[in-house]
Scaffold this motif. Structure first.
Motif, PDB file in Angstrom:
ATOM      1  N   GLU A 144      12.421  25.554  -6.215  1.00 33.55           N
ATOM      2  CA  GLU A 144      13.860  25.316  -6.112  1.00 33.55           C
ATOM      3  C   GLU A 144      14.225  24.058  -6.884  1.00 33.55           C
ATOM      4  N   GLN A 145      15.370  24.102  -7.517  1.00 33.65           N
ATOM      5  CA  GLN A 145      15.894  22.952  -8.248  1.00 33.65           C
ATOM      6  C   GLN A 145      17.361  22.785  -7.852  1.00 33.65           C
ATOM      7  N   TRP A 146      17.737  21.564  -7.488  1.00 42.99           N
ATOM      8  CA  TRP A 146      19.074  21.284  -6.978  1.00 42.99           C
ATOM      9  C   TRP A 146      19.825  20.336  -7.900  1.00 42.99           C
ATOM     10  N   SER A 147      21.148  20.432  -7.839  1.00 42.86           N
ATOM     11  CA  SER A 147      21.993  19.515  -8.591  1.00 42.86           C
ATOM     12  C   SER A 147      22.367  18.332  -7.700  1.00 42.86           C
ATOM     13  N   GLU A 148      22.991  17.328  -8.285  1.00 41.81           N
ATOM     14  CA  GLU A 148      23.389  16.139  -7.537  1.00 41.81           C
ATOM     15  C   GLU A 148      24.389  16.467  -6.434  1.00 41.81           C
ATOM     16  N   LEU A 149      25.236  17.500  -6.656  1.00 41.53           N
ATOM     17  CA  LEU A 149      26.271  17.837  -5.684  1.00 41.53           C
ATOM     18  C   LEU A 149      25.823  18.890  -4.667  1.00 41.53           C
ATOM     19  N   GLY A 150      24.536  19.213  -4.665  1.00 41.83           N
ATOM     20  CA  GLY A 150      24.034  20.189  -3.705  1.00 41.83           C
ATOM     21  C   GLY A 150      24.070  21.614  -4.194  1.00 41.83           C
ATOM     22  N   GLY A 151      24.310  21.802  -5.484  1.00 49.71           N
ATOM     23  CA  GLY A 151      24.266  23.142  -6.054  1.00 49.71           C
ATOM     24  C   GLY A 151      22.832  23.537  -6.372  1.00 49.71           C
ATOM     25  N   LEU A 152      22.612  24.826  -6.468  1.00 54.49           N
ATOM     26  CA  LEU A 152      21.276  25.349  -6.735  1.00 54.49           C
ATOM     27  C   LEU A 152      21.150  25.704  -8.208  1.00 54.49           C
ATOM     28  N   ARG A 153      20.218  25.063  -8.878  1.00 63.70           N
ATOM     29  CA  ARG A 153      19.969  25.358 -10.295  1.00 63.70           C
ATOM     30  C   ARG A 153      19.004  26.532 -10.458  1.00 63.70           C
ATOM     31  N   GLU A 154      18.085  26.667  -9.522  1.00 59.15           N
ATOM     32  CA  GLU A 154      17.133  27.781  -9.582  1.00 59.15           C
ATOM     33  C   GLU A 154      16.466  27.927  -8.229  1.00 59.15           C
ATOM     34  N   LEU A 155      16.264  29.164  -7.810  1.00 58.16           N
ATOM     35  CA  LEU A 155      15.477  29.442  -6.612  1.00 58.16           C
ATOM     36  C   LEU A 155      14.529  30.591  -6.902  1.00 58.16           C
ATOM     37  N   VAL A 156      13.292  30.429  -6.491  1.00 60.35           N
ATOM     38  CA  VAL A 156      12.329  31.531  -6.454  1.00 60.35           C
ATOM     39  C   VAL A 156      11.751  31.532  -5.048  1.00 60.35           C
ATOM     40  N   ALA A 157      11.858  32.650  -4.355  1.00 56.99           N
ATOM     41  CA  ALA A 157      11.383  32.738  -2.977  1.00 56.99           C
ATOM     42  C   ALA A 157      10.632  34.045  -2.777  1.00 56.99           C
ATOM     43  N   ARG A 158       9.706  34.033  -1.830  1.00 57.91           N
ATOM     44  CA  ARG A 158       8.984  35.243  -1.442  1.00 57.91           C
ATOM     45  C   ARG A 158       9.509  35.687  -0.076  1.00 57.91           C
ATOM     46  N   VAL A 159       9.889  36.961   0.019  1.00 58.02           N
ATOM     47  CA  VAL A 159      10.406  37.515   1.266  1.00 58.02           C
ATOM     48  C   VAL A 159       9.443  38.599   1.731  1.00 58.02           C
ATOM     49  N   LYS A 160       8.944  38.450   2.955  1.00 51.34           N
ATOM     50  CA  LYS A 160       7.977  39.395   3.495  1.00 51.34           C
ATOM     51  C   LYS A 160       8.488  40.000   4.794  1.00 51.34           C
ATOM     52  N   GLY A 161       8.140  41.267   5.024  1.00 51.67           N
ATOM     53  CA  GLY A 161       8.536  41.940   6.245  1.00 51.67           C
ATOM     54  C   GLY A 161       8.626  43.431   6.015  1.00 51.67           C
ATOM     55  N   GLU A 162       9.003  44.167   7.035  1.00 51.97           N
ATOM     56  CA  GLU A 162       9.059  45.619   6.937  1.00 51.97           C
ATOM     57  C   GLU A 162      10.267  46.054   6.108  1.00 51.97           C
ATOM     58  N   GLY A 163       9.994  46.855   5.066  1.00 50.43           N
ATOM     59  CA  GLY A 163      11.056  47.424   4.249  1.00 50.43           C
ATOM     60  C   GLY A 163      11.833  46.424   3.426  1.00 50.43           C
ATOM     61  N   VAL A 164      11.198  45.299   3.056  1.00 50.29           N
ATOM     62  CA  VAL A 164      11.920  44.237   2.355  1.00 50.29           C
ATOM     63  C   VAL A 164      12.465  44.716   1.016  1.00 50.29           C
ATOM     64  N   PHE A 165      11.598  45.182   0.125  1.00 53.99           N
ATOM     65  CA  PHE A 165      12.074  45.554  -1.208  1.00 53.99           C
ATOM     66  C   PHE A 165      13.007  46.760  -1.145  1.00 53.99           C
ATOM     67  N   ALA A 166      12.753  47.689  -0.215  1.00 50.21           N
ATOM     68  CA  ALA A 166      13.597  48.877  -0.087  1.00 50.21           C
ATOM     69  C   ALA A 166      15.053  48.502   0.148  1.00 50.21           C
ATOM     70  N   ARG A 167      15.300  47.393   0.841  1.00 45.73           N
ATOM     71  CA  ARG A 167      16.670  46.994   1.146  1.00 45.73           C
ATOM     72  C   ARG A 167      17.197  45.923   0.188  1.00 45.73           C
ATOM     73  N   LEU A 168      16.344  44.993  -0.214  1.00 43.65           N
ATOM     74  CA  LEU A 168      16.825  43.899  -1.063  1.00 43.65           C
ATOM     75  C   LEU A 168      16.990  44.302  -2.521  1.00 43.65           C
ATOM     76  N   LYS A 169      16.365  45.398  -2.946  1.00 41.12           N
ATOM     77  CA  LYS A 169      16.421  45.745  -4.371  1.00 41.12           C
ATOM     78  C   LYS A 169      17.848  46.004  -4.842  1.00 41.12           C
ATOM     79  N   PHE A 170      18.750  46.346  -3.923  1.00 38.03           N
ATOM     80  CA  PHE A 170      20.133  46.599  -4.304  1.00 38.03           C
ATOM     81  C   PHE A 170      20.905  45.318  -4.602  1.00 38.03           C
ATOM     82  N   GLU A 171      20.279  44.160  -4.381  1.00 40.75           N
ATOM     83  CA  GLU A 171      20.960  42.885  -4.612  1.00 40.75           C
ATOM     84  C   GLU A 171      20.830  42.401  -6.052  1.00 40.75           C
ATOM     85  N   SER A 172      19.980  43.037  -6.852  1.00 40.29           N
ATOM     86  CA  SER A 172      19.791  42.604  -8.237  1.00 40.29           C
ATOM     87  C   SER A 172      21.065  42.815  -9.050  1.00 40.29           C
TER      88      SER A 172
END
Length: 348
Positions: A144-172
């Motif tokens: 994660e990289q943040w700006s001075e005002l609390g904005g997000l410059r970049e996030l990479v996260a791993r999400v684990k659990g049942e059916g994660v990609f099946a549901r999150l893939k529609f967010e791309s």
């Protein structure tokens, strides 16, 4: 309807796998995955076949004067339920995305809109983190990289659990926001955007990576200062030379950085291979939900009117506050239903 002999072959395959697992034979991990995929299908098949057997038995009682009225009532009840059972069976038999059961790599970056876009990206990160918590998934920040005002410059996260990609893939895709920014003194509504990419996490066997194709750099991390300063002493940056893909990990656990970066690299290369393999259907998929086309604006969050609109299916909900708190189920369920309808249209 699906031919009964095909349904019988599916049940026989399921029973064979079940027997193999009970005996401890074969590749148990592979058999376990196939068993888990077939079990809900076989349950629908057995429910449907039992209804057909009951229907045949009821029709056989029509010649009995004493049982005729009871049989007619049962026939009417079964025939009323059959269309719903047939639809459930059609959905169960739809081809599955092999990546649906996998964990996901979630990436968020600001798009057009300067600092407001970065602030919106931070809002999206919190939205997905809350959604993961509500569904019982884990949400692990990798980079994660943040700006001075609390904005997000970049996030990479791993999400684990049942059916994660099946549901999150529609967010791309590109997420657009319309609101009065915190940085706006005149009260004018601005439009900005952030991009979201959801990649299925890849296993080592999915992507062959030649170590000679990698350039690995160790570097000192630099934070934004203040509360957002990066506390790690060093980070790992891996460049995949043939594709130019660059990944970075700067976790506090320094020894994990290389492994984490390799996980993200595999996910990106795996996603590239999936997109390439689907290239012959690119024109058709561009019009479909979940196409993965990240250049397309998929959703607008309008704060003044309290509404969120998903442009792929024309769905507008006046519950923006709940959505930003992580309540994405109405959106996701509608997107899944639409995707299933499109698949049914293809196979029928």
């Amino acid at each position: 309807m699906v031919p009964l002999d095909r349904l019988q072959r599916i049940v026989e395959r399921f029973e064979y796998i079940e027997a193999q697992m009970a005996q401890g034979g074969g590749d148990l991990a592979r058999l376990g995955r196939e068993y888990a995929e077939l079990r809900p299908v076989v349950e629908e098949i057995r429910t449907y076949r039992q209804a057909l057997d009951d229907l045949e038995a009821a029709r056989g009682m029509l010649g009995d004067a004493e049982m005729r009225e009871l049989a007619e009532g049962e026939i009417a009840d079964i025939e009323a339920r059959l269309p719903e059972m047939e639809q459930a069976l059609r959905l169960a038999l739809l081809p599955r995305d092999a990546a649906d059961a996998r964990p996901a790599i979630l990436e968020i970056r600001p798009g057009t809109g300067g600092e407001e876009a970065a602030l919106f990206a931070a809002d999206l990160m919190r939205m997905y983190a809350r959604h993961a918590e509500a569904r019982g998934w884990s949400f692990e920040v990798i980079e994660e990289q943040w700006s001075e005002l609390g904005g997000l410059r970049e996030l990479v996260a791993r999400v684990k659990g049942e059916g994660v990609f099946a549901r999150l893939k529609f967010e791309s895709g590109v997420h657009r926001v319309q609101r009065v920014p915190e940085t706006e003194s005149g009260g004018r509504i601005h439009t900005s955007a952030a991009t979201v990419a959801v990649l299925p996490e890849a296993e080592a066997v999915d992507v062959a990576i030649d170590p000679n194709d990698l350039r690995i750099d160790t570097m000192r991390s630099s934070g934004a200062g203040g509360q957002h300063v990066n506390t790690t002493d060093s980070a790992v940056r891996i460049t995949h030379l043939p594709t130019g893909v660059v990944v970075t990990s700067s976790q506090k656990s320094q020894h994990r950085n290389r492994d984490i970066a390799m996980d993200v690299l595999r996910a990106r290369l795996f996603d590239m291979e999936r997109q390439k393999a689907q290239g012959d259907r690119a024109a058709e998929r561009a019009a479909q939900v979940g196409s993965g086309d990240r250049s397309e604006r998929i959703r607008t969050y309008n704060f003044p009117q309290g509404r969120v609109t998903d442009h792929r299916i024309g769905l507008t909900l006046y519950k923006l506050d709940q959505v930003m708190q992580g309540d994405l189920d109405d959106l996701t369920d509608a997107l899944i239903s639409d995707a299933q309808a499109r698949l049914l249209a293809e196979v029928e």
